[in-house]
Motif scaffolding. Structure first.
Motif: not given
Length: 437
Positions: A1-7, A158-168, A95-101
């Protein structure tokens, strides 16, 4: 989730700047909830607030919210009602849940109770048509200055957004291939649409927009969405404009096919496809998107002249408005959390707008091109009688050739492009098809 952390770090920084610039202490982003039809209790398909899914890859959690106070960890309220009428909502550990409450609420009113006095300092972003949300004592509802600030910067992905768009795009390309095969097998528009959905195990309401599945002359209707149930006597041409979603991010791909390869229409399809790829190679950081649009008009005008559809040079065909009769829509648009993503008319983060172009009123993007923008390039040529009527007595138009092309409808080719600071730019759509082989 490094890309999401940066996002999420980027999203927090953008919200920090927007809150500071507009004088708000915090923001509450409501995911939204279904609306019911008039005089009915049957809800329309739910669509999540795009600024909610900007924070986290959750798209099917109505009556949820993100609360963010500048510089602090975001609080995510996921609504999980105690409800025996519907399927239970499972909140998977991700994994995204570790970055939020993360806080689970059984009642949407619990959000306001938990925030207490903080609610009065928050700007509310989202729909607020239903109780109890409508009566929450927030600082403001959807303040334009705050939203403009956010939308201006959302154009750079962000890089995470672009990665999701690749998958889409990979999902959409898979479905496009199935639709293409159904066309060549002689299927009806509805059967082709069913093949598209089946290829990616998708319900219609889970697509980012209503698919355009157009056989023959139906390809001349730019937003055709009838889905005829009967197979035509002869399937001459096929235009499909259809997408897919991944983690809330959109793909938007258009392809056009000729059944017979030895027709003038087949040559037209090949030429438009070639012109689209040549234009993509000309994209440069710093140029204005309108410049691309005009350049594509000139390239399409050359095709019209070469195929003896219209007389003239590319420049004269464009200047006299002839090319607009065959290519009436804009070249493309931003894409991301929304198919027609926001910010295409924003001059700056303060919300100043470009005036809509009077020569090209349907062009959705007027900004200068920057690295990490993602937009579509979708030229088209169509035989649309309504647009050709003003030229009925014009000798520059070859009506015999136009009549030959009319039964095929039109051609459109569309890809999504990630702009790189130093080329080559990334073609999300063609790369997806190449990956499938």
């Amino acid at each position: 989730m490094t890309l999401y952390a940066d996002h999420i770090a980027t999203v927090r920084a953008r919200f920090d700047q927007a809150l500071a610039a507009t004088g708000y202490d915090s923001v509450l982003i409501y995911s939204g909830q279904p609306r019911v039809a008039f005089l009915d209790d049957n809800p329309a398909p739910y669509k999540v607030n795009p600024l909610f899914k900007y924070w986290l890859p959750v798209t099917q959690s109505p009556k949820s919210a993100v609360f963010y106070k500048a510089g602090q960890k975001p609080v995510v309220y996921l609504h999980k009602p105690r409800d025996f009428w519907h399927a239970d909502i499972h909140v998977e550990l991700e994994p995204w849940q570790q970055y939020v409450d993360l806080r689970i609420v059984a009642d949407v009113a619990d959000i306001a109770r938990d925030l207490g006095a903080e609610l009065q300092q928050a700007a509310f972003i989202g729909e607020h048509f239903a109780e109890p949300v409508a009566q929450w004592p927030v600082a403001a509802h959807n303040p334009e200055a705050l939203i403009h600030h956010l939308h201006f910067h959302r154009a750079k992905k962000t890089a995470w957004e672009i990665d999701n768009m690749r998958a889409a795009n990979l999902r959409a390309a898979t479905a496009h291939n199935a639709a293409r095969d159904a066309f060549f097998a002689g299927a009806s528009e509805l059967e082709i649409h069913h093949a598209y959905l089946a290829a990616i195990d998708c319900r219609e309401q889970e697509l980012p927009y209503n698919s355009i599945v157009a056989l023959n002359e139906h390809g001349a209707a730019l937003h055709y969405d009838v889905l005829a149930t009967q197979r035509p006597e002869s399937s001459r041409s096929f235009l499909i404009d259809a997408g897919a979603l991944y983690n809330g991010y959109c793909a938007d791909i258009t392809r056009t096919y000729a059944r017979s390869s030895d027709t003038l229409y087949a040559e037209l399809v090949q030429r438009v496809d070639q012109a689209q790829q040549e234009l993509i190679a000309k994209i440069q950081v710093g140029m204005n998107y309108r410049q691309l649009h005009v350049e594509q008009h000139l390239m399409l005008a050359q095709i019209l002249a070469d195929l003896n559809v219209v007389k003239g040079t590319p420049e004269s065909i464009y200047e006299q408005g002839y090319s607009s009769a065959f290519f009436p829509h804009g070249l493309g648009h931003f894409i991301g959390l929304q198919v027609h993503d926001v910010g295409g008319f924003l001059r700056n983060e303060q919300g100043d707008h470009f005036d809509r172009d009077t020569r090209h009123p349907f062009l959705r993007l007027l900004r200068d091109i920057e690295a990490n923008q993602v937009f579509t390039i979708e030229p088209g040529l169509y035989i649309i009688d309504q647009l050709l009527e003003p030229f009925a007595d014009n000798a520059d138009f070859n009506w015999q050739v136009i009549d030959e092309l009319r039964p095929y409808g039109g051609v459109r080719i569309e890809d999504s492009i990630v702009v790189k600071a130093e080329g080559p730019h990334e073609n999300l759509s063609r790369n997806a098809f190449a990956q499938l082989g």
